[in-house]
Design a protein around this motif. Structure first.
Motif, PDB file in Angstrom:
ATOM      1  N   PRO A  16       0.673  -1.228  -0.092  1.00 30.53           N
ATOM      2  CA  PRO A  16       0.045  -0.091   0.018  1.00 30.53           C
ATOM      3  C   PRO A  16       0.867   1.140   0.009  1.00 30.53           C
ATOM      4  O   PRO A  16       2.198   1.249   0.194  1.00 30.53           O
ATOM      5  CB  PRO A  16      -0.762  -0.116   1.135  1.00 30.53           C
ATOM      6  N   TRP A  17       0.053   2.385  -0.395  1.00 33.92           N
ATOM      7  CA  TRP A  17       0.892   3.791  -0.240  1.00 33.92           C
ATOM      8  C   TRP A  17       1.234   3.941   1.182  1.00 33.92           C
ATOM      9  O   TRP A  17       0.549   3.664   2.031  1.00 33.92           O
ATOM     10  CB  TRP A  17      -0.099   4.874  -0.862  1.00 33.92           C
ATOM     11  N   PRO A  18       2.369   4.317   1.578  1.00 40.83           N
ATOM     12  CA  PRO A  18       2.821   4.886   2.818  1.00 40.83           C
ATOM     13  C   PRO A  18       1.829   5.956   3.334  1.00 40.83           C
ATOM     14  O   PRO A  18       1.488   6.803   2.545  1.00 40.83           O
ATOM     15  CB  PRO A  18       4.312   5.152   2.588  1.00 40.83           C
ATOM     16  N   ALA A  19       1.559   5.859   4.720  1.00 40.10           N
ATOM     17  CA  ALA A  19       0.680   6.837   5.283  1.00 40.10           C
ATOM     18  C   ALA A  19       1.533   8.378   5.059  1.00 40.10           C
ATOM     19  O   ALA A  19       2.439   8.524   5.065  1.00 40.10           O
ATOM     20  CB  ALA A  19       0.533   6.506   6.864  1.00 40.10           C
ATOM     21  N   VAL A  21       1.131  10.401   2.293  1.00 44.03           N
ATOM     22  CA  VAL A  21       1.377  10.879   1.097  1.00 44.03           C
ATOM     23  C   VAL A  21       0.338  11.558   0.796  1.00 44.03           C
ATOM     24  O   VAL A  21      -0.971  11.217   0.719  1.00 44.03           O
ATOM     25  CB  VAL A  21       1.454   9.776  -0.046  1.00 44.03           C
ATOM     26  N   ASP A  22       0.321  12.746   0.035  1.00 45.32           N
ATOM     27  CA  ASP A  22      -0.812  13.904   0.046  1.00 45.32           C
ATOM     28  C   ASP A  22      -1.423  13.295  -1.269  1.00 45.32           C
ATOM     29  O   ASP A  22      -1.140  12.637  -2.178  1.00 45.32           O
ATOM     30  CB  ASP A  22      -0.222  15.014  -0.776  1.00 45.32           C
ATOM     31  N   PRO A  23      -3.068  13.192  -1.086  1.00 47.11           N
ATOM     32  CA  PRO A  23      -4.048  12.727  -2.011  1.00 47.11           C
ATOM     33  C   PRO A  23      -3.724  13.242  -3.370  1.00 47.11           C
ATOM     34  O   PRO A  23      -4.095  12.263  -4.260  1.00 47.11           O
ATOM     35  CB  PRO A  23      -5.151  12.848  -1.470  1.00 47.11           C
ATOM     36  N   ARG A  24      -3.191  14.335  -3.719  1.00 56.11           N
ATOM     37  CA  ARG A  24      -2.876  14.910  -5.007  1.00 56.11           C
ATOM     38  C   ARG A  24      -1.888  14.145  -5.728  1.00 56.11           C
ATOM     39  O   ARG A  24      -1.841  13.943  -6.881  1.00 56.11           O
ATOM     40  CB  ARG A  24      -2.574  16.398  -4.803  1.00 56.11           C
ATOM     41  N   VAL A  25      -0.921  13.770  -4.833  1.00 54.17           N
ATOM     42  CA  VAL A  25       0.349  13.148  -5.480  1.00 54.17           C
ATOM     43  C   VAL A  25      -0.254  11.614  -5.830  1.00 54.17           C
ATOM     44  O   VAL A  25       0.106  11.218  -6.913  1.00 54.17           O
ATOM     45  CB  VAL A  25       1.558  12.852  -4.265  1.00 54.17           C
ATOM     46  N   VAL A  26      -1.150  10.920  -4.890  1.00 56.62           N
ATOM     47  CA  VAL A  26      -1.567   9.674  -5.372  1.00 56.62           C
ATOM     48  C   VAL A  26      -2.236   9.590  -6.520  1.00 56.62           C
ATOM     49  O   VAL A  26      -2.310   8.982  -7.490  1.00 56.62           O
ATOM     50  CB  VAL A  26      -2.322   9.240  -4.205  1.00 56.62           C
ATOM     51  N   GLN A  41       8.965   0.120  -4.000  1.00 61.08           N
ATOM     52  CA  GLN A  41       8.572   1.661  -4.185  1.00 61.08           C
ATOM     53  C   GLN A  41       8.195   2.158  -2.775  1.00 61.08           C
ATOM     54  O   GLN A  41       8.517   3.050  -2.278  1.00 61.08           O
ATOM     55  CB  GLN A  41       7.539   1.681  -5.234  1.00 61.08           C
ATOM     56  N   ALA A  42       7.264   1.219  -2.371  1.00 58.12           N
ATOM     57  CA  ALA A  42       6.687   1.689  -1.018  1.00 58.12           C
ATOM     58  C   ALA A  42       7.642   1.886   0.258  1.00 58.12           C
ATOM     59  O   ALA A  42       7.682   2.608   0.791  1.00 58.12           O
ATOM     60  CB  ALA A  42       5.724   0.473  -0.621  1.00 58.12           C
ATOM     61  N   VAL A  43       8.576   1.021   0.254  1.00 62.06           N
ATOM     62  CA  VAL A  43       9.702   0.986   1.240  1.00 62.06           C
ATOM     63  C   VAL A  43      10.771   2.125   0.809  1.00 62.06           C
ATOM     64  O   VAL A  43      10.990   2.950   1.880  1.00 62.06           O
ATOM     65  CB  VAL A  43      10.561  -0.312   1.315  1.00 62.06           C
ATOM     66  N   SER A  44      11.113   2.464  -0.047  1.00 62.11           N
ATOM     67  CA  SER A  44      11.994   3.581  -0.594  1.00 62.11           C
ATOM     68  C   SER A  44      11.340   4.943  -0.180  1.00 62.11           C
ATOM     69  O   SER A  44      11.778   5.874   0.326  1.00 62.11           O
ATOM     70  CB  SER A  44      12.519   3.664  -2.088  1.00 62.11           C
ATOM     71  N   VAL A  45      10.000   5.017  -0.492  1.00 60.71           N
ATOM     72  CA  VAL A  45       9.190   6.362  -0.297  1.00 60.71           C
ATOM     73  C   VAL A  45       8.991   6.415   1.284  1.00 60.71           C
ATOM     74  O   VAL A  45       9.140   7.698   1.715  1.00 60.71           O
ATOM     75  CB  VAL A  45       7.734   6.186  -1.091  1.00 60.71           C
ATOM     76  N   VAL A  70       7.743  10.682  -6.019  1.00 65.13           N
ATOM     77  CA  VAL A  70       6.767  10.493  -4.994  1.00 65.13           C
ATOM     78  C   VAL A  70       7.104  11.716  -3.686  1.00 65.13           C
ATOM     79  O   VAL A  70       6.409  12.447  -3.584  1.00 65.13           O
ATOM     80  CB  VAL A  70       6.228   9.422  -4.306  1.00 65.13           C
ATOM     81  N   PRO A  71       8.519  11.358  -3.204  1.00 64.03           N
ATOM     82  CA  PRO A  71       8.615  12.330  -2.306  1.00 64.03           C
ATOM     83  C   PRO A  71       9.061  13.555  -2.574  1.00 64.03           C
ATOM     84  O   PRO A  71       8.763  14.688  -1.817  1.00 64.03           O
ATOM     85  CB  PRO A  71      10.136  11.557  -1.580  1.00 64.03           C
ATOM     86  N   VAL A  72       9.492  13.696  -3.911  1.00 60.01           N
ATOM     87  CA  VAL A  72       9.665  15.319  -4.285  1.00 60.01           C
ATOM     88  C   VAL A  72       8.736  15.883  -4.621  1.00 60.01           C
ATOM     89  O   VAL A  72       8.424  17.246  -4.162  1.00 60.01           O
ATOM     90  CB  VAL A  72      10.593  15.111  -5.772  1.00 60.01           C
ATOM     91  N   LEU A  73       7.463  15.300  -5.189  1.00 60.08           N
ATOM     92  CA  LEU A  73       5.930  15.784  -5.261  1.00 60.08           C
ATOM     93  C   LEU A  73       5.362  16.126  -3.924  1.00 60.08           C
ATOM     94  O   LEU A  73       4.788  17.180  -3.639  1.00 60.08           O
ATOM     95  CB  LEU A  73       5.377  15.053  -6.149  1.00 60.08           C
ATOM     96  N   GLN A  74       5.726  15.268  -3.020  1.00 66.64           N
ATOM     97  CA  GLN A  74       4.967  15.518  -1.719  1.00 66.64           C
ATOM     98  C   GLN A  74       5.730  16.728  -1.066  1.00 66.64           C
ATOM     99  O   GLN A  74       4.867  17.503  -0.589  1.00 66.64           O
ATOM    100  CB  GLN A  74       5.501  14.260  -0.885  1.00 66.64           C
TER     101      GLN A  74
END
Length: 729
Positions: A16-19, A21-26, A41-45, A70-74
């Motif tokens: 699952p997506w890590p807790a 993460v902004d809904p806009r990014v998802v 991907q989930a672990v690295s994010v 993902v982290p950059v957009l977040q």
């Protein structure tokens, strides 16, 4: 000889997506077709969002770009002033990732822009002020951003992420220079109050924590369990023909490429040299023309082309206009070229990671793929064709020369120009930094004042520090005044000398004149019906013993090499003429492995000399596997009697001023080096030595004075002398 190795398909593993993460990014990723993440991907994010530096080492086409996007957009959606810098080793890869980023955020909420040598000057200031994400390469960072960093103050203050893609390419001289550039960048960011996180992506490398630490000065969280899917992949290895039939890797590659092209399969053929690319393209188009097939369905791509040529080829490939592409390793990295069915490897690309990177271009995103490896007449290449299992599970060492005072000194001069250096900063640059600074102060390259070190000039020294090789301008290749390409001065001496035959996009040219002072080679279009091959000589002068263990020692030495002549060679491989060349010799002080041999050289018996020469061949052939480098990164020479001890000696040295670490690695693994050399000889069924085990295309002596039987006996005795070198004991 043909072997087939099959890798079974693997199902994807999701998380699952890590807790947080902004809904806009998802939603952006959902619209891009990503509804759930692979486990890596989930672990690295998760690590990145927790504030850690991260290094992701998973397979090609495993979705590593999501791990940093993902982290950059977040950061960008939660902090509007946040900035990120994406570093790619090539401009082509940066532009490819730029297109993907803009497609991911199509409404322009988060702006991304390129910043490299192809960016119009009018666009640079706008990109610096407005873009949330800048995509560039180490060369532009080194020459165009850090030296004039004052306008970058706001960007550096807001810098939250630095992305390092294809980290495994930062090895050897280039990697050592990039390590200095990254320290300069982090130093200026810290001066402005920022501590950006680092997210790196790479093919598998040996000891990734240590490598990343030496490259960046940071200790990352490693993510190496790959959750991405993979299709069935077949590796077909083709060795040299048996008997006296010569191998024809360029012709064979062209014939296979033409056949695949006419069958409708999309294929990429990798060659180890620019000449190989051009010869394969020319022959492929000839075959296609004979079949009444469109010759423009196949093109080539390599360094030395103009920027306009490269962009045109990239667009044609991405739009599916090309069915085949012949390329150097310039296309090795993750530029999206659509779906490829087959990869042809015209020879071993130099490192294990490059082998699998190039192979992984076929059958991406869970599709099936095929790789055909066509071994050239080279001992190591033929060994790998016979025993492809040697490539499985092998991780390349990423050697960095952080003890090279010459390389580190160049980066320190650049850092001092950007902002005066404090003594407390030096240990963070490199172990030899204080020594390098003291030497530069002594000769006036730096000045010391009020406890800091300054660069005593108003012009940045960055232009004197070439990240990828020797400083100096490129040699332009001119056809009636029109620039058709460029190359480094050292390459021009061996490929663009007066009388050389030069190939460019399937056209044949003859070089009229090479003027190294002007940096120009003039050519005219002509096909003389032959090719040219240059050759040279190498001599060494050892002066310092750094370490010693028995017959093997690690030494400081001066190596002098020069191109001394060339051969005109017919299409069937026969030498037509042999001519001398008188080009400037090149000397460098470096580090090398020295092997003193327990052999008595007798002028009446050529066997001991043949053993020394043969042993040099097989040791140099095996060296790249253990040093983690290309054979062209090494310089070598052998002596029947060396003047300082009157014994036979073999030298294998780093081809970089000051040494970069390859020879040291060979010294540390000397027993493994000898074992690998012995395997090369034993695994070949020939009796007297052949291109699959002993003969070499780079031999300065034209493969004269070699003896397989005596050499194998000598190696079997642990490099000891005695009657065994002449026959059975």
């Amino acid at each position: 000889m043909l072997n087939v190795v099959e890798r079974r398909p693997k199902e994807a593993a999701f998380a699952p997506w890590p807790a947080g993460v902004d809904p806009r990014v998802v939603e952006w990723f959902r619209q891009d077709g990503v509804s759930q993440l692979y486990t890596h991907q989930a672990v690295s994010v998760g690590h990145a969002l927790a504030g850690h530096d991260v290094l992701v080492t998973t397979s090609t086409s495993s979705g590593k770009s999501l791990c940093y996007n993902v982290p950059v957009l977040q950061a960008c959606v939660t902090e509007p002033h946040a900035r990120a810098l994406y570093l790619f080793p090539t401009k082509a890869l940066a532009h490819d990732q730029l297109d993907k980023f803009r497609a991911l955020v199509p409404d322009g909420t988060i702006e991304a822009a390129p910043y490299d040598g192809d960016t119009a000057r009018a666009s640079r200031a706008l990109a610096r002020r407005q873009a949330h994400v800048l995509l560039t390469n180490p060369d532009m960072l080194h020459n165009g951003m850090l030296p004039g960093h004052e306008p970058w103050a706001q960007f550096l203050k807001s810098l939250r992420y630095i992305v390092l893609d294809e980290v495994h390419t930062y090895r050897g001289l280039f990697g050592t220079q990039v390590a200095g550039v990254l320290r300069r960048l982090l130093r200026l960011a810290a001066w402005h109050g920022a501590r950006p996180q680092l997210v790196g992506c790479s093919a598998t490398v040996a000891d990734p924590v240590d490598f990343f630490g030496r490259l960046t000065g940071r200790r990352p969280e490693i993510v190496d369990e790959d959750g991405g899917p993979s299709g069935r992949h077949r590796l077909v290895t083709v060795g040299a023909p048996e008997g006296d039939v010569p191998a024809r890797p360029n012709l064979d590659t062209a014939e296979v490429l033409a056949r695949l092209t006419t069958a409708g399969l999309r294929t990429m053929a990798f060659c180890g040299s620019r000449r190989g690319v051009e010869e394969v393209l020319r022959r492929t188009r000839q075959i296609l023309g004979q079949c009444d097939f469109e010759t423009d369905a196949v093109d080539s791509y390599r360094g030395g082309y103009t920027a306009a040529e490269r962009r045109s080829i990239e667009r044609a490939l991405q739009k599916g206009k090309l069915r085949g592409l012949v390329t150097t390793n310039a296309m090795e990295m993750g530029i999206d070229v659509g779906t490829l069915d087959v990869v042809l490897l015209n020879g071993y690309p130099g490192t294990v990671s490059s082998f699998w990177q190039q192979s992984g271009r076929a059958g991406r995103s869970g599709r099936d793929g095929v790789t055909v490896y066509l071994a050239r007449q080279d001992a190591l290449e033929q060994l790998l064709a016979r025993e492809p299992g040697r490539l499985d599970g092998v991780e390349d060492p990423c050697v960095l020369g952080m003890d090279n005072a010459a390389v580190v000194g160049g980066q320190l001069r650049c850092a001092a120009y950007e902002r005066a250096l404090a003594p407390a900063e030096l240990p963070g640059f490199a172990p030899c930094a204080q020594t390098a600074v003291d030497q530069m102060v002594e000769v006036g390259e730096l000045t010391e004042s009020s406890g800091r070190y300054y660069y005593p000039a108003h012009v940045s020294p960055s232009r004197q520090v070439n990240l990828r090789g020797e400083p100096g301008r490129q040699v332009l290749l001119l056809d009636h005044g029109e620039v058709i390409g460029s190359m480094e001065p050292w390459r021009a001496q061996s490929e663009a000398f007066s009388g050389a035959v030069y190939l460019h996009r399937s056209e044949t040219y003859v070089v009229d004149d090479l003027d190294l002072d002007r940096g120009e080679a003039t050519l005219h279009r002509e096909d003389p019906g032959f090719v040219t091959q240059s050759y040279g000589s190498t001599s060494v002068d050892p002066h310092t013993v750094l370490r010693q263990d028995g017959r093997a020692s690690l030494v400081g030495l001066t190596v002098t090499s020069s191109v001394t002549g060339f051969r005109r060679v017919s299409p069937d491989g026969a030498t037509l003429t042999d001519e001398e060349l008188h080009l400037p010799a090149k000397s460098l002080d470096t580090v090398g492995l020295r092997l003193d041999l327990d052999l008595l050289v007798d002028g009446d018996d050529p066997t001991p000399l043949a053993v020394v020469h043969s042993l040099q061949h097989i040791l140099v052939s095996a060296a790249p596997l253990l040093a983690g480098c290309d054979r062209r990164d090494l310089l070598t020479s052998w002596y029947g009697v060396f003047p300082d001890n009157f014994r036979p000696a073999i030298f294998i040295a780093d081809g970089v001023q000051g040494g970069i670490g390859f020879a040291e690695r060979l010294y540390d693994r000397f027993d493994q080096l000898v074992d690998a050399a012995q395997s090369i000889l034993r695994s070949c069924d020939c009796l007297e030595g052949c291109p699959a085990c002993l003969l070499s295309s780079w031999c300065e002596a034209g493969n004269s004075l070699l003896d397989k039987t005596a050499t194998l006996a000598f190696v079997s005795r642990g490099l000891g002398g005695g009657p065994g070198i002449l026959g059975d004991p």
